[in-house]
Design an enzyme around this catalytic site. Structure first.
Site, mmCIF file in Angstrom:
data_model
loop_
_atom_site.group_PDB
_atom_site.id
_atom_site.type_symbol
_atom_site.label_atom_id
_atom_site.label_comp_id
_atom_site.label_asym_id
_atom_site.label_seq_id
_atom_site.Cartn_x
_atom_site.Cartn_y
_atom_site.Cartn_z
ATOM 1 N N HIS A 124 0.821 -1.046 0.020
ATOM 2 C CA HIS A 124 -0.013 0.021 -0.084
ATOM 3 C C HIS A 124 0.922 1.222 0.083
ATOM 4 C CE1 HIS A 124 -2.332 3.044 2.322
ATOM 5 N NE2 HIS A 124 -2.982 3.063 1.114
ATOM 6 N N SER A 125 0.717 2.195 -0.635
ATOM 7 C CA SER A 125 1.286 3.549 -0.726
ATOM 8 C C SER A 125 2.721 3.328 -1.043
ATOM 9 C CB SER A 125 0.841 4.422 0.665
ATOM 10 O OG SER A 125 1.427 5.841 0.393
ATOM 11 N N THR A 126 3.473 3.801 -0.336
ATOM 12 C CA THR A 126 4.973 3.537 -0.510
ATOM 13 C C THR A 126 5.425 2.178 -0.679
ATOM 14 O OG1 THR A 126 5.624 5.634 0.737
ATOM 15 C CG2 THR A 126 7.382 3.876 0.477
ATOM 16 N N GLY B 96 3.620 -0.125 -1.847
ATOM 17 C CA GLY B 96 3.352 -0.506 -3.298
ATOM 18 C C GLY B 96 4.443 -0.095 -4.009
ATOM 19 N N HIS C 285 -7.228 7.131 -0.124
ATOM 20 C CA HIS C 285 -6.158 6.468 -0.090
ATOM 21 C C HIS C 285 -5.736 5.547 0.771
ATOM 22 C CE1 HIS C 285 -1.684 6.183 -0.595
ATOM 23 N NE2 HIS C 285 -1.535 6.451 0.585
#
Length: 296
Positions: A94-96, A98, A272
């Site tokens: 997820h996010s970073t 990812g 997000h």
């Protein structure tokens, strides 16, 4: 029964939560400012049919190691997978996180059965990405991180408890946490505070840790820019929340998906932080990917 485990890496160890289970191995990798607890709402939807581990990246949660280079935080994932003895795991970030699972795969350090990237994309070319990364290293950006997320805060025991409960109280109207279970917000907040030698608690990550993960040589083979996807040959699922960080760039995301076979775009309602605000929906996506991996 979940248990805390550790992996030796350069400069210390990475902490992780081993949730057990059997079947397709699944490694869960959080985003900046979060930690392994961010996945607690998703894990019940994966057990007992999947083998699940959630890791704390460098500088986060209970991991003692911190970053001195931008690559360390994603290269560590290869160490984790090797230590677990996993063959062809499903990597979910997820996010970073990812980008972390994408980068370690692009480098050829892990050969996953599939990737699942949850609102954690790199869509710019290298020169544009370099300018964006440089902006994150400014004094103004650092102060904004401290003010918005509390990175690097040092709290005495009384203030620690107050800070956690303040975060839980404002979660229903928070731009990231609205819709998340208060118990989940409390768990992530608690795991982000680690006692130092004086008995005070440090909010992890601190700003230097974030800065350390935002630099990359423009000529690096694996770079946080859109060309990294040219190196991905395994199946790739991108989860795109309709109010997330990349919703306004849906056409570019669709182009990444269309560029190779075995890729799909999954749209979800939410912002997000869907791993915490829509855990059931994200768990269903992961189960679907794992089912295809096994049947394939």
């Amino acid at each position: 029964m979940s248990r805390e485990i550790h992996f030796e890496v350069d400069g210390g160890h990475l902490a992780a939560v081993d949730h057990g289970g059997a079947g397709q191995p699944v490694l869960l990798v959080h985003g900046s400012g979060h930690n392994a607890a961010a996945w607690d709402g998703i894990v019940p939807g994966l057990l007992p049919g999947h083998r699940v581990v959630a890791v704390d990246l460098r500088g986060h949660g209970h991991s003692s190691a911190t970053s001195s280079t931008a690559e360390q935080y994603w290269r560590d994932l290869a160490t984790v997978v090797a230590a677990l003895g996993w063959d062809r795991p499903l990597l979910v970030g997820h996010s970073t996180g990812g980008y972390a699972v994408t980068a370690v795969t692009a480098a050829g350090l892990v050969r996953p059965a599939a990737l699942c990237v949850v609102d954690g994309l790199v869509l710019d070319d290298r020169p544009t990405a370099q300018r964006t990364l440089a902006a994150f290293r400014s004094a103004e950006a650092a102060e904004d991180l401290r003010r918005t997320f509390g990175y690097g805060l040092r709290l005495d025991p009384r203030r620690r408890d107050e800070w956690i409960e303040e975060r839980v109280a404002r979660a229903p109207t928070d731009w990231l946490d609205a819709g998340a279970d208060p118990a989940l917000v409390r768990a992530v907040s608690t795991r982000s505070l680690v006692a130092d030698r004086t008995g005070c608690y440090l909010r992890r990550p601190d700003v230097p840790e974030i800065v350390a993960t935002t630099g990359a040589p423009v000529d690096a083979p694996v770079h946080p820019s859109v060309d990294v996807y040219d190196r991905i040959t395994c199946p790739l699922t991108i989860v795109l929340p309709d109010d997330g960080f990349y919703a306004h760039r849906r056409a570019e995301v669709a182009a990444v998906v269309a560029a190779a076979a075995g890729r799909e775009l999954v749209a979800l309602p939410g912002g997000h932080n869907v791993v915490m605000t829509r855990p059931g929906a994200v768990a269903a996506v992961i189960r679907d990917i794992a089912a295809r991996v096994v049947s394939g």
